[in-house]
Design a protein around this motif. Sequence first.
Motif, PDB file in Angstrom:
ATOM      1  N   UNK A 181      47.377  41.607  38.541  1.00  0.00           N
ATOM      2  CA  UNK A 181      47.802  40.850  39.790  1.00  0.00           C
ATOM      3  C   UNK A 181      49.013  40.923  39.694  1.00  0.00           C
ATOM      4  N   UNK A 182      49.053  41.866  41.440  1.00  0.00           N
ATOM      5  CA  UNK A 182      50.550  42.293  41.742  1.00  0.00           C
ATOM      6  C   UNK A 182      50.883  40.632  42.853  1.00  0.00           C
ATOM      7  N   UNK A 183      49.536  39.731  42.981  1.00  0.00           N
ATOM      8  CA  UNK A 183      50.410  38.790  44.065  1.00  0.00           C
ATOM      9  C   UNK A 183      51.782  37.700  43.159  1.00  0.00           C
ATOM     10  N   UNK A 184      51.370  37.593  42.201  1.00  0.00           N
ATOM     11  CA  UNK A 184      51.931  36.980  40.825  1.00  0.00           C
ATOM     12  C   UNK A 184      53.793  37.674  41.163  1.00  0.00           C
ATOM     13  N   UNK A 185      53.930  38.657  42.043  1.00  0.00           N
ATOM     14  CA  UNK A 185      55.351  38.642  42.185  1.00  0.00           C
ATOM     15  C   UNK A 185      55.273  38.053  43.298  1.00  0.00           C
ATOM     16  N   UNK A 188      41.079  35.960  37.487  1.00  0.00           N
ATOM     17  CA  UNK A 188      42.312  36.598  38.373  1.00  0.00           C
ATOM     18  C   UNK A 188      43.153  35.388  38.056  1.00  0.00           C
ATOM     19  N   UNK A 189      42.953  34.467  38.187  1.00  0.00           N
ATOM     20  CA  UNK A 189      43.718  32.788  38.349  1.00  0.00           C
ATOM     21  C   UNK A 189      44.437  33.064  37.573  1.00  0.00           C
ATOM     22  N   UNK A 190      43.489  33.458  35.864  1.00  0.00           N
ATOM     23  CA  UNK A 190      44.562  33.649  35.383  1.00  0.00           C
ATOM     24  C   UNK A 190      45.851  34.547  34.471  1.00  0.00           C
ATOM     25  N   UNK A 191      45.150  35.437  34.956  1.00  0.00           N
ATOM     26  CA  UNK A 191      46.393  37.119  35.157  1.00  0.00           C
ATOM     27  C   UNK A 191      47.226  37.158  36.233  1.00  0.00           C
ATOM     28  N   UNK A 234      40.161  44.271  29.370  1.00  0.00           N
ATOM     29  CA  UNK A 234      38.471  45.337  29.109  1.00  0.00           C
ATOM     30  C   UNK A 234      39.050  46.631  29.602  1.00  0.00           C
ATOM     31  N   UNK A 235      40.406  47.077  29.649  1.00  0.00           N
ATOM     32  CA  UNK A 235      41.002  47.784  30.569  1.00  0.00           C
ATOM     33  C   UNK A 235      40.253  49.252  30.451  1.00  0.00           C
ATOM     34  N   UNK A 236      39.246  49.763  29.939  1.00  0.00           N
ATOM     35  CA  UNK A 236      38.741  50.613  30.105  1.00  0.00           C
ATOM     36  C   UNK A 236      37.385  51.055  30.863  1.00  0.00           C
ATOM     37  N   UNK A 237      37.356  49.372  32.020  1.00  0.00           N
ATOM     38  CA  UNK A 237      36.422  49.206  32.751  1.00  0.00           C
ATOM     39  C   UNK A 237      36.719  48.695  34.331  1.00  0.00           C
ATOM     40  N   UNK A 238      36.029  49.713  34.692  1.00  0.00           N
ATOM     41  CA  UNK A 238      36.620  49.220  36.321  1.00  0.00           C
ATOM     42  C   UNK A 238      35.940  48.171  37.033  1.00  0.00           C
ATOM     43  N   UNK A 239      37.168  47.277  37.156  1.00  0.00           N
ATOM     44  CA  UNK A 239      36.309  46.350  37.861  1.00  0.00           C
ATOM     45  C   UNK A 239      37.531  45.296  37.380  1.00  0.00           C
ATOM     46  N   UNK A 240      37.836  45.438  35.848  1.00  0.00           N
ATOM     47  CA  UNK A 240      38.138  44.640  35.508  1.00  0.00           C
ATOM     48  C   UNK A 240      39.614  43.496  35.510  1.00  0.00           C
ATOM     49  N   UNK A 241      39.416  42.139  34.711  1.00  0.00           N
ATOM     50  CA  UNK A 241      40.994  42.322  35.262  1.00  0.00           C
ATOM     51  C   UNK A 241      41.986  42.472  34.012  1.00  0.00           C
ATOM     52  N   UNK A 242      43.093  43.364  34.125  1.00  0.00           N
ATOM     53  CA  UNK A 242      44.054  43.429  33.648  1.00  0.00           C
ATOM     54  C   UNK A 242      45.034  42.482  33.669  1.00  0.00           C
ATOM     55  N   UNK A 243      45.671  42.037  32.021  1.00  0.00           N
ATOM     56  CA  UNK A 243      46.433  40.837  32.434  1.00  0.00           C
ATOM     57  C   UNK A 243      48.198  41.916  31.829  1.00  0.00           C
ATOM     58  N   UNK A 244      49.200  40.966  32.752  1.00  0.00           N
ATOM     59  CA  UNK A 244      50.238  41.849  32.032  1.00  0.00           C
ATOM     60  C   UNK A 244      50.382  42.680  30.139  1.00  0.00           C
TER      61      UNK A 244
END
Length: 820
Positions: A585-589, A417-420, A145-155
């Motif tokens: 989710x930069x931690x995935x790197x 976030x875990x999914x992302x 939901x990339x317009x919303x501050x705080x949303x989960x942004x997937x690759x």
Amino acid sequence: MRTIRIGVAAALLASAAGLSAQGAGPAVSASATAHPDQWPALAMKRQRDPKVEARVDAMLRRMSVEDKVGQLLQVDIASISPKDLETYKLGSILNGGNSAPNNDEFAPAPEWLKLFDAFYDASVKRSDGRPVVPVIWGTDAVHGDNNIVGATLFPHNIGLGAMRDPELVRRIGAATAAETAATGIDWSFAPTVAVVQDDRWGRTYESYSEDPSLVASYAGAMVEGIQGRVGGDFMRPGHVISSVKHFLGDGGTGGRDQGDTRVSEQTLRDVHAAGYMTALPAGALTVMPSFSSWNGTKLTGNKSLLTGVLKERWGFDGFAVGDWNAHGQVPGCTNEDCAAAINAGLDMFMYSGPKWKELYANTLREAKAGIIPAARLNDAVRRILRVKVLAGTFEAGRPSSRPFAGKFDLLGSAEHRALARQAVRESLVLLKNNGVLPIKAGANVLVAGAGADNIGQQAGGWSITWQGTGVTNANFPNAQSIWGGLSEAVRAAGGTAILSADGKYTAKPDVAIVVFGETPYAEFSGDRPTLEFSPDDKSSLQLLRRLKAAGVPTVSVFLSGRPLWVNPELNASDAFVAAWLPGTEGGGVADLLVAGRDGKPRADFRGTLSFSWPKRLDQYVLNRRDPNYDPLFAFGYGLSYAKGGQVSKLDEARPANAGGDQNALFVRGRLAPGASFRTSGAVTQARVDRQAQEDSVRLTFAGAGELAVEQAQPIDLSRESNGQLSLILDYRVTRAPTGTVTLGMAGGRSATVPITGVLRNAGSDWTELAVPLRCFADQGVDMARITRSAVIAATGAAGIDVSGIRVASAPPGPVICGQR
């Protein structure tokens, strides 16, 4: 640095350098008329429900022609107020790329819900006895939901394509729908199912793959995630309407947005239509026709495809919604008048601009006059009503009263976030590893590069703002930068991590991780003339070479929305990871790069290329079906710890005539190919330093004079006058003007906007000024023949330093059309 924005709308700029159309398959026929009988029939999982049809027919019989025409309009919230819907019963509203509640792109989620309540309340307010048809709201939720501050942004989709995991894509779709529903919004313009064939296109990252079968494997899964499964949780609370886009052939335009896909009907069907073959049977409720053309005919006006193939042959019974004012590009049409698009099979206009009432009035006149036949009008409205019934719009009630509305804890929830993070792990592709990965336990790690601690850069375009620009880490409260993830992982393994964006250090590190790549962009702004990474700025390459010369083993983490020619960067790296645009989710790197305390990898690479990687910067068309296929890394390539492999030294030869970015008219001291400075009158120019030696120009006006950026060949911007990019000037004032100063553009005729007041109030700091291209187009500039792309003129004494002139998206905020 602060930014000044001038203008109320903007045109878009694509690369003007030799972007040829192309496509795979048989020789191209000049015909743009499809033959539906040559297309396969589709077995739809969702069948028409007689009760739904009866309900729709009953409403349709009670609607006036004014009601019906209203349903055909979707208007941007920047152009309409809730009060308008008390009189005009429109079918839909949308938030365009830069539109948001209170004109604030950083508006908190409750403000979005509050605004939808206001629009909804107005839409259902009526006392004349005719049917109440609630409005629906469409949004581009393209990687979360990339317009919303705080949303989960997937690759972004290009990263998802590297996963080869349709079930994970389905779960991502469901999570995105749930977060969208939390704001009350009930319609997502996703998924994009383009099969991109030329990676110069600025929307390449919105494509899952160059390969049609891979796109097909994901399209249906994403639709089911967004809408739910037919026969199961279809359109239950927490799911939203899906829109499959952009119909048809948007990935074959030769790397140019809104271009022309010159391919045979067979290639259009077998390559570019692949995603629709699974998305439509999965129950997709809406389809968005493309801005682009097929063999010279605009898709938004192509009846043989919109009606003949999509609706009649395939049996699609949802509705077709236009792209951003795309109907205005149909021959004989304007943004405010286009019966031809409706008659071709478009069901709902998408409109942005102050004249939407003119579009309504013209469409109403044409419906009453029979120019739009009654049967076509009724069919379009029936389709829109059918979707609203199937989506539960009539029973859902006020947006804030819906089951998922107001559940703002879903935004960036731990589960999502875990999914992302899982998606990030699965999407990374290891291109090179000469023994440096995984990072050993206890290592002293230097983390460098402009992208290391930059969530906006790792998220890319369509991340809060349309182009993904004008954001900081603070705008992503439920996110982790790549640096944040690496720091945690290195410390957990008993090592130390130091962040140094420029790569400087006091104690020599055991290893360096350099995070760099493309800066955010969306369509038009992202179109490129070649596949060379950053032709105008080699600072990342210089950093890599400096570390190599110092004997520091180096890992490159490359952020990009497409494969790019990076042979020099690959040669300067001991390991190289294509991280695409991983999202929040930069931690995935770090999960893949850093070993655990036991020295073993915490996870292995599994991503493989969904796009072929170029050996040369001029390999724009590089698809495994193409003749003479010769990539550096082939489709499906990807190393792992279990399956190692090394890369030998690569050829770094660069063609002498390789162009730079045409959008960067004057950047880092260099003019774009084909551009030159021309002065006249009482002005002199000299070079001065800002960030590098002589990277800026100093203008000293003793009286009336001007500096112009002149084009050796005119730039055609006729397609781009529809959108939201601006002419941006990076400057500082060295002497306040004594007369007037203007910024202009010329093509056929000249046009200017006053900037005197801006300069007088600027002070001596470096400042950014943005003038929407539309300000010039509205004054009569021939956007098909831009000969002077920027003109700074003064009538009296003034001093201005200029470090950049470019076309890009203006940062968020209100705008005006000049300051005297």
